[in-house]
Write a protein that holds these residues in place. Structure first.
Motif, PDB file in Angstrom:
ATOM      1  N   TRP A 253       0.827  -1.206   0.000  1.00  0.00           N
ATOM      2  CA  TRP A 253       0.000   0.000   0.000  1.00  0.00           C
ATOM      3  C   TRP A 253       0.863   1.259   0.000  1.00  0.00           C
ATOM      4  O   TRP A 253       0.473   2.291  -0.560  1.00  0.00           O
ATOM      5  N   ARG A 254       2.049   1.192   0.618  1.00  0.00           N
ATOM      6  CA  ARG A 254       2.934   2.362   0.653  1.00  0.00           C
ATOM      7  C   ARG A 254       3.469   2.701  -0.735  1.00  0.00           C
ATOM      8  O   ARG A 254       3.771   3.853  -1.036  1.00  0.00           O
ATOM      9  N   ARG A 255       3.635   1.689  -1.547  1.00  0.00           N
ATOM     10  CA  ARG A 255       4.254   1.878  -2.863  1.00  0.00           C
ATOM     11  C   ARG A 255       3.252   2.257  -3.939  1.00  0.00           C
ATOM     12  O   ARG A 255       3.639   2.524  -5.080  1.00  0.00           O
ATOM     13  N   GLN A 256       1.980   2.271  -3.610  1.00  0.00           N
ATOM     14  CA  GLN A 256       0.955   2.574  -4.615  1.00  0.00           C
ATOM     15  C   GLN A 256       0.669   4.066  -4.636  1.00  0.00           C
ATOM     16  O   GLN A 256       0.175   4.641  -3.665  1.00  0.00           O
ATOM     17  N   ALA A 257       0.964   4.707  -5.739  1.00  0.00           N
ATOM     18  CA  ALA A 257       0.648   6.125  -5.896  1.00  0.00           C
ATOM     19  C   ALA A 257      -0.839   6.299  -6.113  1.00  0.00           C
ATOM     20  O   ALA A 257      -1.482   5.492  -6.810  1.00  0.00           O
ATOM     21  N   VAL A 258      -1.422   7.326  -5.545  1.00  0.00           N
ATOM     22  CA  VAL A 258      -2.852   7.557  -5.715  1.00  0.00           C
ATOM     23  C   VAL A 258      -3.131   8.484  -6.890  1.00  0.00           C
ATOM     24  O   VAL A 258      -4.251   8.483  -7.437  1.00  0.00           O
ATOM     25  N   ASP A 259      -2.144   9.269  -7.290  1.00  0.00           N
ATOM     26  CA  ASP A 259      -2.313  10.163  -8.433  1.00  0.00           C
ATOM     27  C   ASP A 259      -2.647   9.349  -9.676  1.00  0.00           C
ATOM     28  O   ASP A 259      -1.905   8.441 -10.063  1.00  0.00           O
ATOM     29  N   GLY A 260      -3.777   9.650 -10.286  1.00  0.00           N
ATOM     30  CA  GLY A 260      -4.190   8.940 -11.490  1.00  0.00           C
ATOM     31  C   GLY A 260      -5.119   7.774 -11.250  1.00  0.00           C
ATOM     32  O   GLY A 260      -5.685   7.222 -12.214  1.00  0.00           O
ATOM     33  N   LEU A 261      -5.309   7.354  -9.990  1.00  0.00           N
ATOM     34  CA  LEU A 261      -6.255   6.281  -9.714  1.00  0.00           C
ATOM     35  C   LEU A 261      -7.684   6.734 -10.030  1.00  0.00           C
ATOM     36  O   LEU A 261      -8.024   7.917  -9.896  1.00  0.00           O
ATOM     37  N   HIS A 262      -8.501   5.794 -10.451  1.00  0.00           N
ATOM     38  CA  HIS A 262      -9.911   6.071 -10.721  1.00  0.00           C
ATOM     39  C   HIS A 262     -10.736   5.611  -9.510  1.00  0.00           C
ATOM     40  O   HIS A 262     -10.609   4.467  -9.070  1.00  0.00           O
ATOM     41  N   VAL A 263     -11.558   6.516  -8.999  1.00  0.00           N
ATOM     42  CA  VAL A 263     -12.444   6.200  -7.878  1.00  0.00           C
ATOM     43  C   VAL A 263     -13.876   6.511  -8.282  1.00  0.00           C
ATOM     44  O   VAL A 263     -14.177   7.629  -8.720  1.00  0.00           O
ATOM     45  N   ALA A 264     -14.737   5.521  -8.168  1.00  0.00           N
ATOM     46  CA  ALA A 264     -16.154   5.720  -8.442  1.00  0.00           C
ATOM     47  C   ALA A 264     -16.781   6.489  -7.277  1.00  0.00           C
ATOM     48  O   ALA A 264     -16.346   6.370  -6.133  1.00  0.00           O
ATOM     49  N   SER A 276     -27.502  14.083   6.884  1.00  0.00           N
ATOM     50  CA  SER A 276     -27.566  15.356   7.592  1.00  0.00           C
ATOM     51  C   SER A 276     -26.661  16.352   6.861  1.00  0.00           C
ATOM     52  O   SER A 276     -25.724  15.950   6.155  1.00  0.00           O
ATOM     53  N   PRO A 277     -26.914  17.644   7.001  1.00  0.00           N
ATOM     54  CA  PRO A 277     -26.081  18.626   6.290  1.00  0.00           C
ATOM     55  C   PRO A 277     -24.590  18.488   6.585  1.00  0.00           C
ATOM     56  O   PRO A 277     -23.759  18.651   5.682  1.00  0.00           O
ATOM     57  N   ASP A 278     -24.232  18.151   7.835  1.00  0.00           N
ATOM     58  CA  ASP A 278     -22.812  18.048   8.143  1.00  0.00           C
ATOM     59  C   ASP A 278     -22.182  16.807   7.505  1.00  0.00           C
ATOM     60  O   ASP A 278     -21.043  16.854   7.032  1.00  0.00           O
ATOM     61  N   MET A 279     -22.920  15.698   7.458  1.00  0.00           N
ATOM     62  CA  MET A 279     -22.392  14.517   6.782  1.00  0.00           C
ATOM     63  C   MET A 279     -22.315  14.733   5.268  1.00  0.00           C
ATOM     64  O   MET A 279     -21.387  14.267   4.611  1.00  0.00           O
ATOM     65  N   GLN A 280     -23.269  15.463   4.722  1.00  0.00           N
ATOM     66  CA  GLN A 280     -23.221  15.785   3.298  1.00  0.00           C
ATOM     67  C   GLN A 280     -21.994  16.644   3.007  1.00  0.00           C
ATOM     68  O   GLN A 280     -21.291  16.425   2.004  1.00  0.00           O
ATOM     69  N   ALA A 281     -21.721  17.585   3.886  1.00  0.00           N
ATOM     70  CA  ALA A 281     -20.546  18.446   3.696  1.00  0.00           C
ATOM     71  C   ALA A 281     -19.253  17.636   3.779  1.00  0.00           C
ATOM     72  O   ALA A 281     -18.304  17.877   3.029  1.00  0.00           O
ATOM     73  N   ALA A 282     -19.211  16.652   4.678  1.00  0.00           N
ATOM     74  CA  ALA A 282     -18.030  15.794   4.788  1.00  0.00           C
ATOM     75  C   ALA A 282     -17.826  14.987   3.514  1.00  0.00           C
ATOM     76  O   ALA A 282     -16.691  14.815   3.041  1.00  0.00           O
ATOM     77  N   PHE A 283     -18.918  14.506   2.944  1.00  0.00           N
ATOM     78  CA  PHE A 283     -18.847  13.750   1.693  1.00  0.00           C
ATOM     79  C   PHE A 283     -18.315  14.627   0.562  1.00  0.00           C
ATOM     80  O   PHE A 283     -17.467  14.198  -0.242  1.00  0.00           O
ATOM     81  N   GLU A 284     -18.762  15.873   0.511  1.00  0.00           N
ATOM     82  CA  GLU A 284     -18.291  16.793  -0.522  1.00  0.00           C
ATOM     83  C   GLU A 284     -16.799  17.114  -0.315  1.00  0.00           C
ATOM     84  O   GLU A 284     -16.039  17.208  -1.283  1.00  0.00           O
ATOM     85  N   ARG A 285     -16.392  17.275   0.935  1.00  0.00           N
ATOM     86  CA  ARG A 285     -14.978  17.532   1.212  1.00  0.00           C
ATOM     87  C   ARG A 285     -14.111  16.355   0.771  1.00  0.00           C
ATOM     88  O   ARG A 285     -12.984  16.543   0.288  1.00  0.00           O
ATOM     89  N   ALA A 286     -14.625  15.167   0.944  1.00  0.00           N
ATOM     90  CA  ALA A 286     -13.863  13.986   0.527  1.00  0.00           C
ATOM     91  C   ALA A 286     -13.658  13.984  -0.978  1.00  0.00           C
ATOM     92  O   ALA A 286     -12.568  13.650  -1.472  1.00  0.00           O
ATOM     93  N   LYS A 287     -14.683  14.350  -1.714  1.00  0.00           N
ATOM     94  CA  LYS A 287     -14.540  14.415  -3.172  1.00  0.00           C
ATOM     95  C   LYS A 287     -13.504  15.464  -3.561  1.00  0.00           C
ATOM     96  O   LYS A 287     -12.641  15.221  -4.426  1.00  0.00           O
ATOM     97  N   GLU A 288     -13.570  16.622  -2.919  1.00  0.00           N
ATOM     98  CA  GLU A 288     -12.605  17.680  -3.228  1.00  0.00           C
ATOM     99  C   GLU A 288     -11.181  17.242  -2.880  1.00  0.00           C
ATOM    100  O   GLU A 288     -10.234  17.524  -3.626  1.00  0.00           O
ATOM    101  N   ALA A 289     -11.032  16.542  -1.769  1.00  0.00           N
ATOM    102  CA  ALA A 289      -9.703  16.095  -1.353  1.00  0.00           C
ATOM    103  C   ALA A 289      -9.136  15.066  -2.327  1.00  0.00           C
ATOM    104  O   ALA A 289      -7.937  15.091  -2.652  1.00  0.00           O
ATOM    105  N   LEU A 290      -9.974  14.172  -2.808  1.00  0.00           N
ATOM    106  CA  LEU A 290      -9.510  13.175  -3.773  1.00  0.00           C
ATOM    107  C   LEU A 290      -9.050  13.849  -5.065  1.00  0.00           C
ATOM    108  O   LEU A 290      -8.020  13.476  -5.644  1.00  0.00           O
TER     109      LEU A 290
END
Length: 466
Positions: A253-264, A276-290
């Protein structure tokens, strides 16, 4: 270094450098348990003398140049369904208060072979059958993120989550049949890994559903989860499912680069429940972080319905749980929790034809999921619809916390719950990555890269400072 909230990896490094000893680390966490467990209810059994004797022995081995691996000399909490010969193992049931293990679970053998020190058994939902984390007879652990209101810890690995979140242990073992590692991890701000079925032996872990059960780590970081996964995985002649699993390559797992990976990415139209609005916001932040990590996000329409998979998963659990407990579950004189008893008895009404049909659907869905996930390193979904609610508000007849958790077990996925910040009330938020079957390396690589972006706020539960 604040030992109470230090990761396994950091503790391991300190042991290697000689700045800490296993004796000091173990004594620290035992002192923490003495100070805080009465209020939190995370542990149901602790043998301090045994733990300290093990720590002293591991220090002597290290001094002699004998080190079993990176986890050598580190403490761990273990859910009270993992057998350890001659030790009490109640599976969360007052009716089984006198039960003692007659053998060692493979999980326990491998923890000991890695040099780990089991410091105690953690509280759980009776017979591991419940996602809220409640246990009306033995007691419901207290989610440490709110010391004023008794909030749900999540289940069924409730005590394991509380123990690590509160700094009473650096890591813990849980079990997961429909989210029971991931739900409490999410509600208490931890990483929780549900490995693929067959990755870790279930021999000696008391079953809820032999078809869907898994055992996994609950840790501060994805790196710690990887360390435990590597120690626990591998073929076991006593569990045939492990013989068909591909070998896990240490450190891959350490050797696997995440840049370029495809995530559905799960579309909101496919959510089985509104967030809830806060969980929805967390989900959106996760997409932005990816995206910031260079991951290519692909919104997808799922080839199955999470509501349907949750229901079918529940049918398998109920049918198989009833088969396990049928000889005594009707006995009103035994102190079984009423809600768990009702869930188990629901399996009595599932006929052989319905059970066999659901198993056939389960096998076909696993095949379809594996095919669907072939282009993707992971599938991003919410983990929970809302943060921890007060225990007094729980409706035990509903399963909202399982709606994003159970499907992963049903489709044969590995899955990782990751902390994703806090809401305005200071309660943890979380997201989930589901992986390909035996795709743990990709999930751990993604999780490790995401954590600094999603969990940059390093706050700790109030009143539990070292």
């Amino acid at each position: 270094m604040d030992l109470s909230f230090t990761s396994l990896a950091e503790l391991s490094k300190a042991l290697t450098e000689g700045s800490l000893t296993a004796t000091r680390i173990t004594a620290h966490f035992l002192d923490r348990i003495t100070a805080h467990n009465a209020a939190l209810g995370a542990f149901v059994h602790v043998d301090a003398d045994k733990a300290m004797a093990m720590a002293e022995g591991h220090d002597r081995l290290r001094a002699a140049g004998v080190v079993y691996g990176p986890l050598h000399g580190l403490p761990i909490a273990v859910k009270d369904l993992v057998d350890w010969r001659d030790e009490t193992c109640t599976v969360g049931s007052a009716a089984w208060s006198g039960r003692r293990s007659t053998t060692d679970a493979t999980v326990m053998k491998r923890l000991l072979a890695a040099g780990m020190i089991p410091i105690g058994r953690t509280a759980m939902v009776e017979f591991a059958f419940g996602g809220w984390g409640t246990n009306p007879i033995c007691g419901t652990p207290w989610n440490p993120w709110d010391r004023e209101t008794h909030r749900i810890p999540g289940g069924s690995s409730s005590g394991s989550g509380v123990a690590v979140a509160a700094g009473l242990a650096p890591a813990a073992i849980g079990s997961d049949t429909g989210g029971s590692v991931r739900i409490p991890a999410a509600l208490t701000g931890l990483a929780g890994l549900k490995p693929t079925y067959g990755r870790i032996s279930l021999k000696g872990c008391f079953p809820l559903s032999g078809t869907l059960d898994s055992v996994g780590p609950m840790t501060r970081t994805s790196e710690d989860a990887a360390l435990l996964l590597e120690a626990l995985s591998g073929p076991d002649p006593d569990d045939p499912a492990t013989l068909a699993a591909p070998l896990l390559e240490a450190g891959a797992w350490r050797r696997q680069a995440v840049d370029g990976l495809h995530v559905a990415v799960m579309r909101e139209d496919d959510f089985p429940i509104a967030l809830s609005p806060d969980m929805q916001a967390a989900f959106e932040r996760a997409k932005e972080a990816l995206v910031a990590l260079g991951v290519r996000l692909v919104p997808v329409s799922l080839p199955f319905n999470f509501d349907d998979l949750t229901r079918r998963n529940g049918e398998i659990i109920a049918a198989e749980a009833f088969a396990i407990h049928r000889d005594y579950i009707h006995d009103e004189a035994r102190p079984f929790g009423p809600h768990v008893r009702k869930r188990i008895l629901a399996g009595e009404g599932i006929g052989a034809d319905a059970y066999i049909a659901t198993l056939a659907h389960y096998r076909e869905t696993k095949r379809r999921y594996a095919e669907f996930m072939r282009p993707f390193a992971g599938l991003l979904t919410p983990m929970l619809p809302f943060a921890a609610v007060p225990v007094a508000e729980v409706d035990e007849t509903t399963v909202p916390l399982a709606l994003f958790g159970r499907p992963a077990n049903y489709v044969g996925a590995c899955a990782l719950s990751l902390p994703a910040g806090f809401n305005e009330a200071g309660l943890p938020l979380a997201i989930q990555l589901m992986g390909q079957p035996f795709g743990e390396e990709s999930l751990l690589a993604l999780g490790s890269a995401l954590e600094p972006l999603l969990a940059a706020d390093k706050r700790r539960p109030e009143g539990l400072a070292a």
